[in-house]
Design a protein around this motif. Structure first.
Motif, short mmCIF file in Angstrom:
data_model
loop_
_atom_site.label_atom_id
_atom_site.label_comp_id
_atom_site.label_asym_id
_atom_site.label_seq_id
_atom_site.Cartn_x
_atom_site.Cartn_y
_atom_site.Cartn_z
N MET A 1 0.86 -1.18 0.00
CA MET A 1 0.00 0.00 0.00
C MET A 1 0.90 1.24 0.00
SD MET A 1 -2.91 1.09 2.80
CE MET A 1 -3.53 -0.56 2.81
N ASN A 2 0.88 1.99 -1.07
CA ASN A 2 1.72 3.17 -1.20
C ASN A 2 0.90 4.41 -0.87
OD1 ASN A 2 3.86 4.81 -1.75
ND2 ASN A 2 3.58 4.76 -3.97
N ILE A 3 1.11 4.95 0.34
CA ILE A 3 0.38 6.13 0.81
C ILE A 3 1.35 7.31 0.87
CG2 ILE A 3 -0.98 7.14 2.70
CD1 ILE A 3 -2.35 4.77 1.31
N ALA A 23 -16.26 7.02 5.90
CA ALA A 23 -15.60 6.69 7.18
C ALA A 23 -16.57 6.74 8.36
CB ALA A 23 -14.44 7.65 7.41
N GLY A 24 -17.80 7.21 8.12
CA GLY A 24 -18.78 7.28 9.19
C GLY A 24 -18.61 8.48 10.10
N LEU A 25 -17.91 9.51 9.62
CA LEU A 25 -17.70 10.73 10.40
C LEU A 25 -18.79 11.73 10.02
CD1 LEU A 25 -15.72 12.06 12.41
CD2 LEU A 25 -14.52 13.01 10.43
N LYS A 26 -19.61 12.08 10.97
CA LYS A 26 -20.73 12.98 10.70
C LYS A 26 -20.20 14.40 10.51
CE LYS A 26 -25.17 14.51 12.30
NZ LYS A 26 -26.17 14.54 13.34
N ARG A 27 -20.26 14.88 9.30
CA ARG A 27 -19.85 16.22 8.93
C ARG A 27 -20.86 16.78 7.93
NH1 ARG A 27 -17.41 15.53 12.75
NH2 ARG A 27 -15.22 15.89 13.22
N ALA A 47 -3.85 12.22 3.34
CA ALA A 47 -3.23 10.96 2.94
C ALA A 47 -3.84 10.55 1.60
CB ALA A 47 -3.48 9.88 3.99
N TRP A 48 -2.98 10.12 0.69
CA TRP A 48 -3.40 9.81 -0.68
C TRP A 48 -2.87 8.45 -1.10
CZ3 TRP A 48 -6.41 13.52 -3.11
CH2 TRP A 48 -6.44 14.77 -2.50
N GLN A 49 -3.68 7.70 -1.80
CA GLN A 49 -3.23 6.52 -2.53
C GLN A 49 -3.41 6.89 -3.99
OE1 GLN A 49 -5.43 2.77 -2.62
NE2 GLN A 49 -3.50 1.75 -2.16
N PHE A 75 -10.49 6.33 5.29
CA PHE A 75 -11.38 5.39 4.62
C PHE A 75 -11.38 4.06 5.36
CE2 PHE A 75 -12.17 7.77 0.74
CZ PHE A 75 -13.32 7.16 0.25
N THR A 76 -12.53 3.46 5.51
CA THR A 76 -12.69 2.25 6.30
C THR A 76 -11.70 1.15 5.90
OG1 THR A 76 -15.02 2.74 6.66
CG2 THR A 76 -14.34 0.47 7.00
N GLY A 77 -11.50 0.91 4.64
CA GLY A 77 -10.59 -0.15 4.20
C GLY A 77 -9.13 0.11 4.50
N PHE A 78 -8.80 1.33 4.97
CA PHE A 78 -7.43 1.71 5.25
C PHE A 78 -7.18 1.94 6.75
CE2 PHE A 78 -8.18 2.75 0.88
CZ PHE A 78 -6.96 2.56 0.24
N LYS A 79 -8.18 1.69 7.58
CA LYS A 79 -8.10 2.06 9.00
C LYS A 79 -7.04 1.30 9.79
CE LYS A 79 -12.41 4.37 9.71
NZ LYS A 79 -13.60 4.54 10.48
#
Length: 131
Positions: A1-3, A23-27, A47-49, A75-79
């Motif tokens: 994973m290149n971040i 991500a489920g962050l209420k904004r 942070a970028w992929q 992002f959930t898949g990157f937590k």
């Protein structure tokens, strides 16, 4: 994973909205309000992929006494990849040793913050927004 991590890139409001929703962050979900939140941040770590925004850490600070970490979203898949921890580390490095970092946590993240160096405080107060 290149971040890759950036401190000079302001993402598009739509990218931030997508990240926060996923991500489920209420904004807020209106681009104008998000754009102002980004514009008025004192420190923004992203942070970028490749060209995909996968994390954001938005801070408001006076640079010499305290800093408020207003948003931390991944992002959930990157937590589990350490992205949040790295964005916090970059934020702390940019703030310097004389600046305290504080935040208000969403209930689902209460167990996360002590793992990345935050102390739990029982002395905070708030007045909720009306919109």
């Amino acid at each position: 994973m290149n971040i890759t991590y950036e401190t000079a890139v302001i993402p598009k409001p739509e990218e931030v909205i997508e990240l926060c929703v996923q991500a489920g962050l209420k904004r807020p979900t209106d681009p104008e309000r998000i754009a102002l939140m980004l514009k008025n941040a004192d420190l923004l770590v992203t942070a970028w992929q490749a060209d995909k925004l996968v994390g954001i850490c938005r801070t408001i600070t006076n640079w010499v006494w305290c800093a408020y970490l207003a948003d931390l979203a991944v992002f959930t898949g990157f937590k589990s990849a350490g992205i949040g921890k790295e964005m916090i580390a970059i934020t702390r490095q940019k703030l310097g040793d004389q600046c305290m970092l504080l935040l208000l946590s969403v209930p689902t993240a209460f167990n996360y913050y002590p793992k990345v160096g935050f102390n739990k405080e029982d002395r905070a107060f708030s007045i909720e927004r009306t919109q």
